[in-house]
Design a protein around this motif. Structure first.
Motif, PDB file in Angstrom:
ATOM      1  N   THR A   1      18.844  19.692  -6.795  1.00 54.52           N
ATOM      2  CA  THR A   1      18.639  21.237  -6.762  1.00 54.52           C
ATOM      3  C   THR A   1      17.380  21.201  -5.828  1.00 54.52           C
ATOM      4  OG1 THR A   1      17.164  20.871  -8.638  1.00 54.52           O
ATOM      5  CG2 THR A   1      19.473  21.611  -9.256  1.00 54.52           C
ATOM      6  N   CYS A   2      16.568  20.065  -5.352  1.00 56.80           N
ATOM      7  CA  CYS A   2      15.197  20.244  -4.883  1.00 56.80           C
ATOM      8  C   CYS A   2      15.535  20.317  -3.501  1.00 56.80           C
ATOM      9  CB  CYS A   2      14.319  19.439  -5.318  1.00 56.80           C
ATOM     10  SG  CYS A   2      14.062  19.553  -7.046  1.00 56.80           S
ATOM     11  N   HIS A   3      16.709  19.737  -2.848  1.00 52.11           N
ATOM     12  CA  HIS A   3      16.922  19.387  -1.523  1.00 52.11           C
ATOM     13  C   HIS A   3      18.047  20.141  -0.954  1.00 52.11           C
ATOM     14  CE1 HIS A   3      15.586  14.906  -2.171  1.00 52.11           C
ATOM     15  NE2 HIS A   3      14.523  15.771  -2.581  1.00 52.11           N
TER      16      HIS A   3
ATOM     17  N   GLY B   1      11.838  14.192  -1.363  1.00 54.83           N
ATOM     18  CA  GLY B   1      10.997  15.208  -2.138  1.00 54.83           C
ATOM     19  C   GLY B   1      11.002  15.190  -3.444  1.00 54.83           C
ATOM     20  N   CYS B   2      12.256  15.310  -3.899  1.00 53.47           N
ATOM     21  CA  CYS B   2      12.295  15.189  -5.508  1.00 53.47           C
ATOM     22  C   CYS B   2      11.734  13.987  -5.998  1.00 53.47           C
ATOM     23  CB  CYS B   2      13.697  15.535  -5.904  1.00 53.47           C
ATOM     24  SG  CYS B   2      13.934  15.895  -7.597  1.00 53.47           S
ATOM     25  N   ASP B   3      11.103  13.980  -6.969  1.00 52.53           N
ATOM     26  CA  ASP B   3      10.177  12.906  -7.616  1.00 52.53           C
ATOM     27  C   ASP B   3      10.595  11.391  -6.967  1.00 52.53           C
ATOM     28  OD1 ASP B   3       9.582  14.998  -9.023  1.00 52.53           O
ATOM     29  OD2 ASP B   3       9.669  13.934 -10.965  1.00 52.53           O
ATOM     30  N   LYS B   4      11.361  10.740  -7.490  1.00 51.35           N
ATOM     31  CA  LYS B   4      11.427   9.301  -7.135  1.00 51.35           C
ATOM     32  C   LYS B   4      12.048   9.035  -5.543  1.00 51.35           C
ATOM     33  CE  LYS B   4      10.667   8.968 -11.366  1.00 51.35           C
ATOM     34  NZ  LYS B   4      11.234  10.164 -11.835  1.00 51.35           N
TER      35      LYS B   4
ATOM     36  N   THR C   1      10.975  21.631  -4.081  1.00 49.85           N
ATOM     37  CA  THR C   1      10.478  20.780  -5.235  1.00 49.85           C
ATOM     38  C   THR C   1       9.652  21.651  -6.282  1.00 49.85           C
ATOM     39  OG1 THR C   1       8.469  19.853  -3.966  1.00 49.85           O
ATOM     40  CG2 THR C   1      10.551  18.656  -4.144  1.00 49.85           C
ATOM     41  N   CYS C   2       9.641  20.884  -7.466  1.00 47.32           N
ATOM     42  CA  CYS C   2       8.479  21.491  -8.424  1.00 47.32           C
ATOM     43  C   CYS C   2       7.328  22.057  -7.608  1.00 47.32           C
ATOM     44  CB  CYS C   2       8.325  20.860  -9.555  1.00 47.32           C
ATOM     45  SG  CYS C   2       9.759  20.432 -10.566  1.00 47.32           S
ATOM     46  N   MET C   3       7.037  23.573  -7.963  1.00 43.41           N
ATOM     47  CA  MET C   3       5.779  23.886  -7.258  1.00 43.41           C
ATOM     48  C   MET C   3       4.482  23.710  -8.080  1.00 43.41           C
ATOM     49  SD  MET C   3       7.504  26.185  -9.153  1.00 43.41           S
ATOM     50  CE  MET C   3       8.278  27.574  -9.290  1.00 43.41           C
TER      51      MET C   3
ATOM     52  N   THR D   1       5.153  15.339 -10.031  1.00 41.93           N
ATOM     53  CA  THR D   1       5.304  14.079  -9.489  1.00 41.93           C
ATOM     54  C   THR D   1       5.812  14.336  -8.035  1.00 41.93           C
ATOM     55  OG1 THR D   1       5.888  12.921 -11.334  1.00 41.93           O
ATOM     56  CG2 THR D   1       6.612  11.884  -9.433  1.00 41.93           C
ATOM     57  N   ALA D   2       6.459  15.147  -7.701  1.00 41.16           N
ATOM     58  CA  ALA D   2       6.966  15.648  -6.266  1.00 41.16           C
ATOM     59  C   ALA D   2       5.771  15.707  -5.387  1.00 41.16           C
ATOM     60  CB  ALA D   2       7.889  16.543  -6.171  1.00 41.16           C
ATOM     61  N   SER D   3       5.031  16.620  -5.905  1.00 38.70           N
ATOM     62  CA  SER D   3       3.849  17.300  -4.894  1.00 38.70           C
ATOM     63  C   SER D   3       2.836  16.077  -4.894  1.00 38.70           C
ATOM     64  CB  SER D   3       3.120  18.429  -5.685  1.00 38.70           C
ATOM     65  OG  SER D   3       4.123  19.566  -5.409  1.00 38.70           O
TER      66      SER D   3
HETATM   67 FE1  FES Z   1      12.886  17.915  -8.119  1.00 39.85          FE
HETATM   68 FE2  FES Z   1      10.883  18.682  -9.942  1.00 39.85          FE
HETATM   69  S1  FES Z   1      13.174  18.562 -10.250  1.00 39.85           S
HETATM   70  S2  FES Z   1      10.876  17.856  -7.758  1.00 39.85           S
END
Ligand code: FES
Length: 614
Positions: A96-98, A164-167, A237-239, A243-245
């Motif tokens: 969902t983040c990409h 971008g998304c966490d891992k 990504t989560c704003m 973890t992503a930021s």
């Molecule tokens: Fe992808 Fe939070 S769910 S960065």
């Protein structure tokens, strides 16, 4: 005849090709091609490119490599003598983040072409945090291995790492470090701020907050549905500073992104321009052969730790920084995080620790502005992929909002946002995000209430007869790298419903799990060794007294040694549920939390051999 070759299997026709390759018509054609190539070159010598080994030689194999590209409609003018830039793309419909990456691919390719390179898109496993089960952490090392091997086995001179998304961030970087091929990281960027009624909403953090209110009976169905409809406002990504930021900021600090990349919102025009500029820069990196080993050093790793501390970053970053350092052959102990924590205050007032969101952080000047307030402690000479140094990158950066990026004499927290604890309950260490905890709980003594595993926790936590008070210490075991399996984000144990209704919003919670970077509360995490291996969490029982003393960095279990020894002697190791496939590889080789959870055979600066059989 050439057209016929293009549709036949290479191995079947190789003997025939050899005969044809020696014939005069082919030699004439080849000579024409080489002339074209020399006309497109500037002063740069294509023979210095790694891909030259695939495409440059006048031999049968190279003929085959070139002819198959031509079969895709690619001409000599497209790729001969040019750096081949791989866009390692972690997009999928389930990430969902990409979701904006297809457009960014076009833009990065535009930049590569502008700079005289040849872009190729290379898909890699997409680790979408929201939908992958049991946890993306199970697959971080898989993506890192895939990245390493993709870069190594293909004719690639440089890479743009699209994550971008966490891992995805640590995984792509770990793989690039191991392959040690010129690489630049392109972060997906955070979502736009969400709005509901008169509030701004941050993904993750506000979901937890409003879920607690819903469980306490304070939020109706209509409001809950309205929040569901708006809390994820755009691609990205989560704003929050999840973890992503956190990992995007760390990538920028390590010198692996262009300046400012970590906070540009995913869907604004500036992010598109970043994509084009990243593509252009990747070509220069390839010509200059600037490899990750130039950027990942003990000094830049210290900078990364200080960034994690000053942004009040995710505890997950501790595991990832140790793993990234390990790939570069840099031994990193948890103690280094605590040493640097004393030097670095939390200056970013961002959720879940503070008030603002990534869009605010970007408008306040972003990471460069924040780091400009820490110039006396950072290693400013570390190089960056932009062709300057960290010091050069932050020189002249200006903080535009002192509420979002605090001053040194008005920090959000006097020391770094996370602490490392040790004691008889965590002999190899554990982690707490002090800046996201209620201060009164950082020194606490209370009786343990133990859940053997996550299903048991879920089934019992809201039982009205649960023997729990606000002083109870909730403990979850079987949630570590091996026990869960995969080291999931279960560490923010839910507050029992009967306490929520009584107004309790934080308690001391201890586990061998991780927690989401968007989570908060007095949660002691990453307890090592984990319970699955017989660590102390495996032996603790209901009613045992636990003492948390963050100022002294201690986590102790007030049970005498003889009793602990008795329980240890009676402990039976759980049976291993994993006996095939990738999961078996993971179970046999993953290291513990304090070691970065990398596979034991991947650590160390030991890039695999370059392909030598063509
Ligand atoms: Fe992808 Fe939070 S769910 S960065």
């Amino acid at each position: 005849m050439i057209a016929t070759f293009l549709v036949l299997d290479y191995d079947i026709i190789s003997g025939f090709l050899l005969e044809y390759a020696l014939s005069k018509p082919w030699q004439e054609l080849h000579s024409q091609l080489m002339n074209q190539q020399s006309n497109t070159q500037t002063d740069r010598d294509a023979r210095q490119l790694r891909s030259h080994r695939w495409f440059g030689p006048d031999d049968l194999r190279s003929f085959g490599h070139r002819s198959r590209l031509k079969g895709m409609g690619i001409d000599d003018a497209d790729f001969r003598g040019k750096p081949i830039i791989a866009l390692v793309n972690t997009w999928s419909d389930l990430n969902t983040c990409h979701s904006h990456f297809p457009q960014r691919v076009d833009e990065i390719k535009r930049g590569v072409l502008q700079a005289g390179g040849f872009p190729v898109e290379v898909p890699a496993i997409s680790l979408g945090e929201m939908l992958m089960k049991p946890t993306t952490m199970l697959y971080r090392n898989l993506l890192s291995m895939e990245t390493e091997e993709l870069l190594r086995c293909n004719p690639i001179d440089g890479a743009v790492l699209m994550g971008g998304c966490d891992k995805t961030v640590p995984a792509l970087i770990m793989g690039a470090i191991s392959a040690d091929i010129p690489s630049i990281f392109f972060p997906a960027g955070p979502m736009l701020k969400a709005h509901w009624k008169n509030e701004t909403l941050g993904s993750g953090s506000d979901a937890w907050k409003f879920w607690a209110e819903r469980c306490a009976g304070n939020l109706c169905d209509g409001d809950w549905n309205a929040i569901e409809n708006c809390i994820a406002r755009s691609a990205g990504t989560c704003m929050t500073m999840g973890t992503a930021s956190t990992m995007a900021c760390i990538a920028e600090t390590l010198g692996l992104t262009l300046s400012g990349a970590s906070s540009i919102p995913a869907v604004v025009a500036e992010h598109s321009r970043l994509a084009v500029a990243t593509g252009r820069r990747a070509v220069e990196l390839a010509w200059s052969n600037l490899r990750p080993s130039r950027f990942i050093t003990p000094q830049s790793i210290d900078n990364a730790i200080m960034t994690q501390l000053t942004i009040g970053g995710s505890t997950n970053a501790i595991v990832h920084i140790i793993a990234m350092a390990g790939r570069a052959g840099i031994a990193l102990s948890l103690d280094r995080f605590d040493e640097l924590s004393e030097k670095v205050p939390v200056l970013a007032d961002l959720r879940p620790s503070g008030r603002f969101l990534m869009e605010d952080f970007h408008q306040a000047g972003g990471l460069a502005a924040l780091l400009s307030r820490l110039q006396d402690v950072l290693n400013l000479d570390c190089p960056t992929v932009g062709g300057t140094t960290l010091g050069g990158q932050i020189a002249g950066a200006e903080v535009l909002n002192d509420q979002v990026i605090r001053t040194r004499d008005n920090p959000l927290w006097r020391t770094g946002g996370t602490c490392i604890l040790r004691g008889n309950l965590a002999p190899n260490g554990c982690v707490i995000k002090t800046v996201a905890a209620e201060s009164r709980l950082l020194t606490h003594r209370g009786p343990a209430l133990v859940f053997d595993n996550y299903p048991e926790l879920k089934s019992k936590i809201n039982d009205p007869d649960l023997p729990v008070t606000q002083d109870t210490v909730l403990i979850l075991r079987s949630a570590g790298p091996l026990g869960a399996p995969g080291f999931p984000e279960w560490g923010m144990l839910p507050i029992p419903q009967k306490l929520l209704k009584a107004g309790v919003r934080d308690m001391v919670r201890i586990s061998d799990a991780r927690m989401s970077g968007t989570s908060y509360g007095t949660c002691v995490l990453h307890v090592s060794p984990e319970s699955h291996l017989g660590g102390p969490l495996a032996l603790i029982r209901d009613g045992d007294i636990v003492e948390l003393h963050v100022p002294h960095r201690r986590l102790n279990w007030l049970v005498d040694d003889a009793e602990i020894a008795r329980r240890k002697a009676a402990w039976q190791p759980p049976t291993n549920r994993w006996n095939r496939g990738y999961n078996k590889l993971f179970a046999n080789h993953v290291t513990q939390a304090h070691e970065g959870c990398d596979f034991d055979f991947l650590a160390g600066r030991s890039p695999g051999a370059e392909p030598d059989i063509f």
